[in-house]
Design a protein around this motif. Structure first.
Motif, PDB file in Angstrom:
ATOM      1  N   SER A  35       0.826  -1.215   0.000  1.00  0.00           N
ATOM      2  CA  SER A  35       0.000   0.000   0.000  1.00  0.00           C
ATOM      3  C   SER A  35       0.858   1.262   0.000  1.00  0.00           C
ATOM      4  O   SER A  35       0.487   2.280  -0.585  1.00  0.00           O
TER       5      SER A  35
ATOM      6  N   SER B  37       3.864   1.568  -1.440  1.00  0.00           N
ATOM      7  CA  SER B  37       4.437   1.756  -2.778  1.00  0.00           C
ATOM      8  C   SER B  37       3.369   2.241  -3.759  1.00  0.00           C
ATOM      9  O   SER B  37       3.660   3.034  -4.652  1.00  0.00           O
ATOM     10  N   ASP B  38       2.124   1.755  -3.583  1.00  0.00           N
ATOM     11  CA  ASP B  38       1.022   2.272  -4.417  1.00  0.00           C
ATOM     12  C   ASP B  38       0.804   3.761  -4.149  1.00  0.00           C
ATOM     13  O   ASP B  38       0.574   4.545  -5.075  1.00  0.00           O
ATOM     14  N   PHE B  39       0.840   4.133  -2.879  1.00  0.00           N
ATOM     15  CA  PHE B  39       0.663   5.541  -2.533  1.00  0.00           C
ATOM     16  C   PHE B  39       1.768   6.402  -3.136  1.00  0.00           C
ATOM     17  O   PHE B  39       1.502   7.475  -3.695  1.00  0.00           O
TER      18      PHE B  39
ATOM     19  N   GLY C 203       3.587   5.724  -5.771  1.00  0.00           N
ATOM     20  CA  GLY C 203       3.412   5.729  -7.223  1.00  0.00           C
ATOM     21  C   GLY C 203       2.335   6.704  -7.662  1.00  0.00           C
ATOM     22  O   GLY C 203       2.505   7.462  -8.624  1.00  0.00           O
ATOM     23  N   ARG C 204       1.211   6.703  -6.948  1.00  0.00           N
ATOM     24  CA  ARG C 204       0.128   7.656  -7.256  1.00  0.00           C
ATOM     25  C   ARG C 204       0.588   9.094  -7.036  1.00  0.00           C
ATOM     26  O   ARG C 204       0.258   9.982  -7.806  1.00  0.00           O
ATOM     27  N   LEU C 205       1.318   9.293  -5.942  1.00  0.00           N
ATOM     28  CA  LEU C 205       1.820  10.630  -5.637  1.00  0.00           C
ATOM     29  C   LEU C 205       2.784  11.117  -6.721  1.00  0.00           C
ATOM     30  O   LEU C 205       2.704  12.264  -7.177  1.00  0.00           O
TER      31      LEU C 205
ATOM     32  N   ARG D  26       2.886  10.091  -9.907  1.00  0.00           N
ATOM     33  CA  ARG D  26       2.118  10.348 -11.135  1.00  0.00           C
ATOM     34  C   ARG D  26       1.353  11.657 -11.037  1.00  0.00           C
ATOM     35  O   ARG D  26       1.277  12.436 -11.985  1.00  0.00           O
ATOM     36  N   GLY D  27       0.780  11.922  -9.890  1.00  0.00           N
ATOM     37  CA  GLY D  27       0.041  13.168  -9.689  1.00  0.00           C
ATOM     38  C   GLY D  27       0.938  14.391  -9.808  1.00  0.00           C
ATOM     39  O   GLY D  27       0.592  15.386 -10.442  1.00  0.00           O
TER      40      GLY D  27
ATOM     41  N   ARG E 193       1.881  14.923 -13.434  1.00  0.00           N
ATOM     42  CA  ARG E 193       0.776  15.547 -14.191  1.00  0.00           C
ATOM     43  C   ARG E 193       0.687  17.042 -13.906  1.00  0.00           C
ATOM     44  O   ARG E 193       0.517  17.849 -14.809  1.00  0.00           O
TER      45      ARG E 193
END
Length: 111
Positions: free
Chosen positions: A3, A5-7, A9-11, A13-14, A17
């Motif tokens: 969880s 590493s997912d967080f 990764g999302r951070l 990518r955000g 962007r």
């Protein structure tokens, strides 16, 4: 561990962007400012020299041509003499008719 590493990764990518959005906005704004500077410089140069800018002259010529075509100036109006001629058929192997002195199939018009 999954969880977190997912967080991350999302951070990432955000943030990427947002960074690309800001870069695109800055690029578009700088392009707009550069075009405004060029337009103002051309306007000042035309005021100093007393000449119209080339794009203005070009668009005026397009508008004049459009008016000419729309008003029917070029629509098949015969301005001179119209001469009707007789058509003759030329078959394969046959030589075309030769002009005669008395005005055969091919005659010359003198004005």
């Amino acid at each position: 561990m999954n969880s977190s590493s997912d967080f991350l990764g999302r951070l990432a990518r955000g943030l990427l962007r947002v960074l690309l959005g800001v870069a695109a906005t800055i690029f578009l704004l700088s392009l707009l400012v550069a075009s405004l500077v060029v337009v103002l410089a051309m306007s000042l140069w035309s005021l100093i020299t007393g000449r119209k800018p080339a794009p203005v002259v070009m668009f005026q010529q397009f508008r004049q041509a459009q008016r000419r075509y729309a008003s029917g100036v070029f629509r098949g109006a015969a301005g001179g003499d119209v001469v009707d001629v007789q058509a003759t058929e030329v078959r394969e192997g046959q030589s075309p008719a030769q002009p005669t002195a008395q005005g055969g199939p091919i005659t010359r018009l003198d004005r």
